[in-house]
Design an enzyme around this catalytic site. Structure first.
Site, PDB file in Angstrom:
ATOM      1  CB  CYS A 129      -0.944  -0.015   1.200  1.00  0.00           C
ATOM      2  SG  CYS A 129      -0.175  -0.560   2.718  1.00  0.00           S
ATOM      3  CG  HIS A 242      -0.914   4.037   4.673  1.00  0.00           C
ATOM      4  ND1 HIS A 242      -1.667   3.753   5.784  1.00  0.00           N
ATOM      5  CD2 HIS A 242      -0.375   2.849   4.268  1.00  0.00           C
ATOM      6  CE1 HIS A 242      -1.599   2.449   6.046  1.00  0.00           C
ATOM      7  NE2 HIS A 242      -0.831   1.881   5.144  1.00  0.00           N
TER       8      HIS A 242
HETATM    9  N1  LIG Z   1      -4.940  -3.662   5.085  1.00  0.00           N
HETATM   10  C1  LIG Z   1      -4.266  -3.048   4.149  1.00  0.00           C
HETATM   11  O1  LIG Z   1      -4.182  -1.796   4.091  1.00  0.00           O
HETATM   12  C2  LIG Z   1      -3.562  -3.813   3.063  1.00  0.00           C
HETATM   13  C3  LIG Z   1      -3.097  -3.121   1.963  1.00  0.00           C
HETATM   14  C4  LIG Z   1      -2.448  -3.820   0.951  1.00  0.00           C
HETATM   15  C5  LIG Z   1      -2.293  -5.182   1.067  1.00  0.00           C
HETATM   16  N2  LIG Z   1      -2.748  -5.837   2.156  1.00  0.00           N
HETATM   17  C6  LIG Z   1      -2.581  -7.295   2.182  1.00  0.00           C
HETATM   18  O2  LIG Z   1      -3.849  -7.890   1.865  1.00  0.00           O
HETATM   19  C7  LIG Z   1      -4.008  -9.129   2.562  1.00  0.00           C
HETATM   20  C8  LIG Z   1      -5.282  -9.078   3.402  1.00  0.00           C
HETATM   21  O3  LIG Z   1      -5.147  -8.051   4.351  1.00  0.00           O
HETATM   22  P1  LIG Z   1      -6.358  -7.484   5.227  1.00  0.00           P
HETATM   23  O4  LIG Z   1      -5.815  -6.249   5.814  1.00  0.00           O
HETATM   24  O5  LIG Z   1      -7.607  -7.421   4.430  1.00  0.00           O
HETATM   25  O6  LIG Z   1      -6.477  -8.643   6.333  1.00  0.00           O
HETATM   26  P2  LIG Z   1      -7.711  -9.000   7.305  1.00  0.00           P
HETATM   27  O7  LIG Z   1      -8.592  -7.811   7.493  1.00  0.00           O
HETATM   28  O8  LIG Z   1      -7.087  -9.617   8.478  1.00  0.00           O
HETATM   29  O9  LIG Z   1      -8.523 -10.121   6.477  1.00  0.00           O
HETATM   30  C9  LIG Z   1      -8.005 -11.403   6.229  1.00  0.00           C
HETATM   31  C10 LIG Z   1      -8.995 -12.195   5.409  1.00  0.00           C
HETATM   32  O10 LIG Z   1      -8.427 -13.478   5.126  1.00  0.00           O
HETATM   33  C11 LIG Z   1      -9.385 -14.488   5.415  1.00  0.00           C
HETATM   34  N3  LIG Z   1      -8.723 -15.740   5.760  1.00  0.00           N
HETATM   35  C12 LIG Z   1      -7.840 -15.974   6.760  1.00  0.00           C
HETATM   36  N4  LIG Z   1      -7.451 -17.275   6.739  1.00  0.00           N
HETATM   37  C13 LIG Z   1      -8.104 -17.852   5.710  1.00  0.00           C
HETATM   38  C14 LIG Z   1      -8.138 -19.180   5.179  1.00  0.00           C
HETATM   39  N5  LIG Z   1      -7.415 -20.170   5.718  1.00  0.00           N
HETATM   40  N6  LIG Z   1      -8.930 -19.423   4.117  1.00  0.00           N
HETATM   41  C15 LIG Z   1      -9.672 -18.448   3.552  1.00  0.00           C
HETATM   42  N7  LIG Z   1      -9.691 -17.174   4.008  1.00  0.00           N
HETATM   43  C16 LIG Z   1      -8.913 -16.885   5.069  1.00  0.00           C
HETATM   44  C17 LIG Z   1     -10.180 -13.929   6.592  1.00  0.00           C
HETATM   45  O11 LIG Z   1     -11.414 -14.619   6.651  1.00  0.00           O
HETATM   46  P3  LIG Z   1     -12.131 -15.095   8.018  1.00  0.00           P
HETATM   47  O12 LIG Z   1     -13.301 -14.138   8.182  1.00  0.00           O
HETATM   48  O13 LIG Z   1     -12.591 -16.454   7.700  1.00  0.00           O
HETATM   49  O14 LIG Z   1     -11.132 -15.023   9.110  1.00  0.00           O
HETATM   50  C18 LIG Z   1     -10.327 -12.468   6.119  1.00  0.00           C
HETATM   51  O15 LIG Z   1     -11.370 -12.371   5.173  1.00  0.00           O
HETATM   52  C19 LIG Z   1      -2.722  -9.313   3.389  1.00  0.00           C
HETATM   53  O16 LIG Z   1      -1.815 -10.091   2.662  1.00  0.00           O
HETATM   54  C20 LIG Z   1      -2.203  -7.885   3.541  1.00  0.00           C
HETATM   55  O17 LIG Z   1      -0.808  -7.843   3.744  1.00  0.00           O
HETATM   56  C21 LIG Z   1      -3.404  -5.199   3.154  1.00  0.00           C
END
Ligand SMILES: NC(=O)c1ccc[n+]([C@@H]2O[C@H](COP(=O)([O-])OP(=O)(O)OC[C@H]3O[C@@H](n4cnc5c(N)ncnc54)[C@H](OP(=O)(O)O)[C@@H]3O)[C@@H](O)[C@H]2O)c1
Length: 332
Positions: A129, A242
């Site tokens: 990001c 950010h």
């Molecule tokens: N947040 C940001 O600003 C941002 C920006 C760029 C990139 N990212 C990247 O994007 C990715 C997701 O980030 P996030 O911030 O959205 O995380 P998050 O809010 O913690 O969400 C994680 C998601 O993954 C799912 N999940 C976890 N384990 C799983 C499994 N075994 N099978 C299927 N689904 C599963 C969770 O579902 P459940 O409801 O089932 O737990 C939830 O929907 C990460 O790699 C992060 O580094 C994040």
């Protein structure tokens, strides 16, 4: 126009939920939408702009039925499953984790900068990001004035650590204000009324991995393996969007007015820079906006040819969901 089967894996998370909104908002040709998550959420019905949809339990077989898969889970999950989903006969996968960003086999794409890379693989990495927000403003300046070096400090929102990061800020701030003990699980230290100069793991060179991601990814996206960029990444107690302060030294002479003119024409960028009216980029204004805001543009006091500026962008949009959907748009 063709309609596509689209899957969002990690659909209940911070990025996944934005992904669904952006697909709808940008009228991506969605024929069928499937939302996948783990057993924690499968079976839940969630309200989306496409109507109420039941979350399905992720499986490789179900994901391979899709035309496009947006992956928003962890790096470990992506490492294990993304290549299986994208293998011949499966789906085109756009992954939000860092798992494939530094592997030369896979393109790392910001459509405003290197759209030509997107068609080179069935598995495409979406940038970090912080990198994406900086790069859309930095690249047009680099093209026009030749950036010799860039020094960046970031002010990163808690949602950068996912939905749980935002929840920790909200819950612990309430406790802090009630005079109760504050704890930290997602962040290395308590986040209310604090800031933490530590995001991701420390590396041998003293930088954190988040900081090195900005350097490594900018180099790959610009196609310049020697590009000089140093970053200090700081977590701050905001919910979303950010901010980054950037100092550049350029090859060619650069003035604030010339930079503004270039940035006004740059795709994905909005110049917000009228100090007389107290207008400059701020997280609350950049939240839920597609464009990255750039302002506080001024001549450097340090470099003969140089500039200082400040950017703010919604890291769940340009830093994640929006950029991923823009990549898919290049492929339909
Ligand atoms: N947040 C940001 O600003 C941002 C920006 C760029 C990139 N990212 C990247 O994007 C990715 C997701 O980030 P996030 O911030 O959205 O995380 P998050 O809010 O913690 O969400 C994680 C998601 O993954 C799912 N999940 C976890 N384990 C799983 C499994 N075994 N099978 C299927 N689904 C599963 C969770 O579902 P459940 O409801 O089932 O737990 C939830 O929907 C990460 O790699 C992060 O580094 C994040």
């Amino acid at each position: 126009m063709a309609q596509y089967k689209v899957g969002v894996i990690g659909a209940t998370g911070a990025v996944g939920m934005e992904m669904v909104r952006v697909l709808h908002d940008r009228k991506f040709p969605v024929g069928e939408l499937h939302l996948f998550a783990s057993e924690r959420s499968s079976g839940k019905k969630i309200a989306t702009p496409f109507g109420e949809i039941e979350v399905e339990l992720f499986s490789v077989a179900a994901a391979r039925e899709m035309d496009f898969v947006f992956l928003a889970v962890s790096g470990d999950f992506a490492t294990e499953f993304a290549p299986q989903i994208a293998a011949e006969g499966g789906a085109i996968v756009i992954d939000n984790s860092s798992a494939f960003r530094y592997d030369e086999k896979y393109p790392l794409v910001i459509p405003e900068i290197n759209p030509q890379e997107a068609k080179k693989s069935r598995l495409i990495a979406n940038p970090n990001c912080t990198t994406a927000i900086l790069a859309v403003a930095l690249y047009p300046l680099h093209k026009n004035f030749g950036v010799k070096r860039a020094i960046v400090s970031t002010y990163q929102a808690t949602s950068g650590a996912g939905a749980e990061g935002m929840a920790e800020l909200e819950n612990e701030t309430k406790k802090y204000l009630a005079g109760e003990p504050v704890k930290n699980e997602i962040f290395a230290h308590p986040i209310p009324f604090n800031l933490i100069p530590h995001i991701d793991k420390f590396q041998d060179n003293g930088y954190t991995k988040e900081e090195m991601k900005v350097t490594w990814e900018t180099r790959k996206i610009f196609g310049e393996p020697e590009f000089k960029l140093s970053c200090t990444a700081v977590r701050i107690p905001t919910f979303r969007a950010h901010s980054e302060s950037c100092t550049i030294e350029t090859e060619k002479p650069i003035t604030p007015e010339a930079a503004r003119e270039i940035l006004r024409k740059a795709p994905g960028v909005k110049v917000v820079d009228d100090t007389a009216k107290l207008e400059y980029p701020m997280p609350l204004n950049a939240t839920k906006k597609y464009d990255v805001e750039v302002g506080r543009i001024r001549a450097s006091l340090v470099f003969e040819h140089g500039l200082d500026f400040f950017v703010c962008g919604d890291q769940l949009l340009k830093g994640a969901a929006l950029n991923a959907v823009q990549i898919a748009e290049l492929l339909v």
